[in-house]
Design an enzyme around this catalytic site. Sequence first.
Site, PDB file in Angstrom:
ATOM      1  N   LYS A   1       0.878  -1.176   0.000  1.00 52.99           N
ATOM      2  CA  LYS A   1       0.000   0.000   0.000  1.00 52.99           C
ATOM      3  C   LYS A   1       0.908   1.216   0.000  1.00 52.99           C
ATOM      4  O   LYS A   1       1.613   1.463   0.969  1.00 52.99           O
ATOM      5  CB  LYS A   1      -0.879  -0.016   1.253  1.00 52.99           C
ATOM      6  CG  LYS A   1      -1.904   1.083   1.288  1.00 52.99           C
ATOM      7  CD  LYS A   1      -2.777   0.968   2.537  1.00 52.99           C
ATOM      8  CE  LYS A   1      -3.920   1.968   2.510  1.00 52.99           C
ATOM      9  NZ  LYS A   1      -3.573   3.291   2.056  1.00 52.99           N
TER      10      LYS A   1
ATOM     11  N   ARG B   1      -4.840   7.953  -4.131  1.00 55.66           N
ATOM     12  CA  ARG B   1      -5.511   7.036  -5.035  1.00 55.66           C
ATOM     13  C   ARG B   1      -6.144   7.845  -6.157  1.00 55.66           C
ATOM     14  O   ARG B   1      -6.838   8.835  -5.886  1.00 55.66           O
ATOM     15  CB  ARG B   1      -6.579   6.298  -4.219  1.00 55.66           C
ATOM     16  CG  ARG B   1      -7.335   5.259  -4.955  1.00 55.66           C
ATOM     17  CD  ARG B   1      -6.605   3.916  -4.935  1.00 55.66           C
ATOM     18  NE  ARG B   1      -7.433   2.951  -5.676  1.00 55.66           N
ATOM     19  CZ  ARG B   1      -8.484   2.366  -5.137  1.00 55.66           C
ATOM     20  NH1 ARG B   1      -8.826   2.597  -3.881  1.00 55.66           N
ATOM     21  NH2 ARG B   1      -9.214   1.532  -5.871  1.00 55.66           N
TER      22      ARG B   1
ATOM     23  N   ARG C   1     -10.003  10.185  -5.982  1.00 54.28           N
ATOM     24  CA  ARG C   1     -10.910   9.064  -5.741  1.00 54.28           C
ATOM     25  C   ARG C   1     -12.327   9.532  -5.417  1.00 54.28           C
ATOM     26  O   ARG C   1     -13.247   8.733  -5.372  1.00 54.28           O
ATOM     27  CB  ARG C   1     -10.363   8.138  -4.657  1.00 54.28           C
ATOM     28  CG  ARG C   1     -10.465   8.645  -3.245  1.00 54.28           C
ATOM     29  CD  ARG C   1      -9.901   7.562  -2.324  1.00 54.28           C
ATOM     30  NE  ARG C   1      -9.747   8.039  -0.978  1.00 54.28           N
ATOM     31  CZ  ARG C   1     -10.696   7.931  -0.057  1.00 54.28           C
ATOM     32  NH1 ARG C   1     -11.847   7.381  -0.353  1.00 54.28           N
ATOM     33  NH2 ARG C   1     -10.481   8.384   1.161  1.00 54.28           N
TER      34      ARG C   1
ATOM     35  N   GLU D   1      -2.017   4.474  -7.744  1.00 55.02           N
ATOM     36  CA  GLU D   1      -1.582   5.408  -6.716  1.00 55.02           C
ATOM     37  C   GLU D   1      -0.737   6.482  -7.386  1.00 55.02           C
ATOM     38  O   GLU D   1       0.210   6.187  -8.109  1.00 55.02           O
ATOM     39  CB  GLU D   1      -0.734   4.664  -5.666  1.00 55.02           C
ATOM     40  CG  GLU D   1      -0.516   5.438  -4.387  1.00 55.02           C
ATOM     41  CD  GLU D   1      -1.700   5.304  -3.417  1.00 55.02           C
ATOM     42  OE1 GLU D   1      -2.608   4.480  -3.685  1.00 55.02           O
ATOM     43  OE2 GLU D   1      -1.719   6.028  -2.406  1.00 55.02           O
TER      44      GLU D   1
ATOM     45  N   LYS E   1      -7.395  -3.427   3.750  1.00 47.30           N
ATOM     46  CA  LYS E   1      -6.087  -2.800   3.930  1.00 47.30           C
ATOM     47  C   LYS E   1      -5.581  -3.174   5.321  1.00 47.30           C
ATOM     48  O   LYS E   1      -6.315  -3.089   6.299  1.00 47.30           O
ATOM     49  CB  LYS E   1      -6.164  -1.284   3.748  1.00 47.30           C
ATOM     50  CG  LYS E   1      -7.166  -0.555   4.627  1.00 47.30           C
ATOM     51  CD  LYS E   1      -7.191   0.920   4.301  1.00 47.30           C
ATOM     52  CE  LYS E   1      -8.404   1.579   4.932  1.00 47.30           C
ATOM     53  NZ  LYS E   1      -8.647   2.934   4.441  1.00 47.30           N
TER      54      LYS E   1
END
Lengths: 336, 519
Positions: free
Chosen positions: B224, B229, B244, B269, B391
Site C-alpha cells: 500500500k 488514489r 478518488r 496510486e 487494507k
Amino acid sequence: MTAPLETLLIPRPEGLYCPAGDFHIDPVRPVDRAVITHGHADHARVGHRAVLAAQQTLDIMAIRYGADFAQTTQAADTEQTVNGVRLSLHPAGHVLGSCQIAIEHDGLRAVVSGDYSRVANPVCAPFAPVPCDLFVTEATFALPVFRHPTPETEIARLLASVDAFPDRAHLIGAYALGKAQRVIMLLRQAGYDAPIYIHGALQRLCDYHLEQGVPLGDLRPATMDKAEARALQRAIVIAPPSAFASAWVQRFADPVIGMASGWMQIRARARQRGVELPLIISDHVDWPDLTRTIEEVDPAEFWITHGREDALMRWAELTQRRARPLHLVGYEDDPE
Amino acid sequence: MMAFADLLERLAFTPGRNAKLAHMTRYFQTAPDPDRGHALAALTGNLDAGRAKPALLREMVGQVVDPELFAMSYDYVGDLAETIALIWPTAEAPRDIPLATVVQALGDASRMQVPGLVAGWLDVLPPSGRLALLKLVTGGLRVGVSTRMALTALAAIGTVPRDEIEELWAGFTPPYTPLFAWLEGGARPELTIRAPFRPVMLSTPIDADGLAPLDAAEFTAEWKWDGIRVQAAAEGETRRLYSRTGEDISGSFPDIVDAMDFDGTLDGELIVRRGDRVAPFGDLQKRLGRKSPGKALLKSHPAALRLYDVLIWQGDDLRGLPFAARRGRLEQALRGLHPDRFDLSQTLDFADWAALAALRADPPDPVIEGVMLKRRDSAYVAGRPRGPWFKWKRDPMVVDAVLLYAQRGHGKRSGFYSDFTFGVWDGTGLVPVGKAYSGFTDEELRRLDRFVRTNTTDRFGPVRALAPELVVEVAFEGLNRSTRHKSGVAMRFPRIARIRWDKPAAEADRIDTLRALLP
C-alpha cells in the site's frame, strides 16, 4: 475648545465630571456623587457614596449588586436641580431604564447619551433627541461597515433555522440585561408563542421586566436534564454568551449556537466565537443612526466617550463638525 | 442571488457536515432553474465568474466611499469583499437579481464592461447579496464544500444514488438543467461522456485477528503506497485524471496527462517518483497544491502512477471480471505505457498470513504504509463493500505528548473541550507538534473536559491554555517536514491513542524522537 463648556463637563480619569454640579456621570471608579445613565455593569458600578438615576436603573443595580450598592440612592425625576445645575432625563432607547442625562448651567446645555439606539425596542422607551451645545456620544459601532439590518429580519432568520432543524435546540447568546429580553420580545412579536427557555443567569432580570410590564410570555428555566433537553422540539434557549463555555451546554445534543449582537455583522468575530447562527441585533446606534443623530441634535461640539473614535473623527472632519475623542478607559465594547 | 447568498452564509458558519448537506439540499429543492444550476457550478468550482481583481474592487469602492473611512473599515473587518459588501451604500428599496442574470451578463461582458456591471448590481442588492456577488466575481467562495459533498446534497432531492450521478457528472455542464430534470423524476439523459469518472472501489481495514479465519490462498497482496488514489481515464481526445472522489485534477498533473496515450480507465496510486525511488508524501503534496505547475517543479517533482487495476480497456468494461483476470489485462496494458509515468504495483509472494505479517513488518521502502489484500475472485464494485478488499496498515507511529491547549467542539460535542493541541519537549520547554480531535471514548471525553476545566492557566478567546500535566499517547500515520509549524514537523492523521493519566509530563517524548522519524 471653548472654555465655557468646561464649566459644564470635563473628562477625568474616573469619568465625566460636572464641576458646576459637583457630580460624575457613569464614573468607572468610586466617587462621591454619581449620576448613572443605565444599568450595564461598565456604566453602573458599585461603590459610589450617592447615586442618582432613573428608578428602573436603581432597581437593576440593586438586583445585580444587592440593595446596599451605594450609601444613598435617589430616584431621579424627569427634571431636578443639583447644586444649581438643572438635570433632566431623556430616554436613550438602549435598555430598560436607560436615559440620556441633560445638564444645563449658565445658558449652556450638555447631553450625555450613555449608550443609545434609534431602533424601536419593545423593552424600553425610544430615544428622544435633545438639542444641545455639547453632545457626548458613544462610538461602539462607529465604522461605516456597521449598518445593522432590522431586528425583525434577524428574528426571521432564527425562526427559519428552527424550522430547518426542529430537533436541534437553538441556543442564543444574549447579554443578560436588555438583549435577552429584547430577543424574547422580538420572538413574541414574530408570533413565536411557545415557552422560551432561559438560563438561570437571566431569571431575575427577566422577572423584573415582567414586573415592569414587559410581556415576555411563558419563560421556563433551562435546567432540564439531558433526556428532557434532547427530547425538545423547536426549542429556543436564551443564555448569556459565557454560558457556552460552561458545562451547562452539555445537556443539549448537537445544538445550533447563535449569538445576538451587533458584532455579528463581522464574520471573523462570529467565527471566533464559534457561532453557527450569527444574529445581528444591536442595542447601540449603527453608523447611519449615529451620524444622523449628531446631525439632528446638531451640537456646537461633540465628544466621543469610547469605541471607534478615529472613524467618527474623520466623519467630523468631512462634515466640518467640532469633535473631540475622550478615550475614556473602562467602558467596554458592547459587553457581551 | 439572495437565496444563494443565504446558502453561502449558512455554509460559512455551519461546522457540521450533515447540517451543511441539509442547507444545500434545501436550496436545490427550492431555488428555480437555472439559478440553482449556477449555484451548483459555483460550489463545485465549475463557474467561471472570477472576472474582477481586488485592485479593481478597491478602485470602485474608492469612488463611492471616503478612502480614509474605507481604510479604517478594511483594517477592522480584515476581508476586502466583506468590507465592500458592508460599506457600499444600500438602495432605498434594495432588490434581488437572479443569479443566472449575473452569470449570463458576466459571461457576455467585455473586460471594460465588468466594473460598470458589478457597480450597478452593488447599487441595488442588499448587503448579503453584495457579499455573495463579490465572492463570485473574485472567485473565492471558500465555504468548505467538496464536489462529492455537493453531489451528495444534490442526490437527496430525488432517488437517484449519488454514485450514479457521479458517473455522469462530467457529462453535464452549467447550469445543469437536464441533470436537475433527471433527479426530479425525468428520464436518465443519454450522454456521450468521454472518459467519465467511475466510482472507485475501496477497502476496509483489517488486522491479524480479522485475517486469521480467512484463507490466504484466496487473496492477492500488494504494497500500500503512501500517495493518493487516482483514476486515469482516456477516451478519444479526452484525458482526465480524477481523485478518488471524482474531482478532476488533470490540471495539476500535465506530466501524467501527456503520457496517457491509451484508451481506457486505470486505477492506481499517484506518487512522486524519481527513477525507482518513490518520494515521501510531502513531495506529492507540493504538486497537489499547484493548479498549473511550472517546468522546474515538473522536473524536480515528477509524478507517476503505480497501477493497481484496470476498469475499462479499449471499450471493454472489465469491472465484472475477477481481480485475477483484470490483473492479467493490466499487465498487458502496461506494455504500451511510458515507463517513467506508469509502472505496476507488485504482488507479494506469501504462503500464509504469518509470512505476510513478516513482509508487512519489514517493508522494502519507507513510503509503504502497509499491505492491500484483494480476493482473487473480486469484481470491481463501487463503494466500500466489506469482504473483497482489505487494507492492513502498518502499525501507526506513536509519541507521548503533553496537552497544551484545548478548544470546545461543535455539534454533539458542544460544550465539551474536545479539540487538543499537544506538544513535546524541546530543551526545557514544550513545543506544539499537532492537534487531535479523536481517539477517545465518550467517558474519556467527559474526563478530559473536567481536566481542562480544572487545569486552565490562561484563556485566549475560545482557547484555553492548560497546565502542562497530562500526557497522551498520540498515534499518527506519518510525519512531514513543515516550515509552517514551529516544531518543523507536521503529523498526518494524529489521534489520541491512550490517555496516560499515570505518566508524569517530564517523561513525555522529546522533539528529537520525532525528528528521527522524518522520511
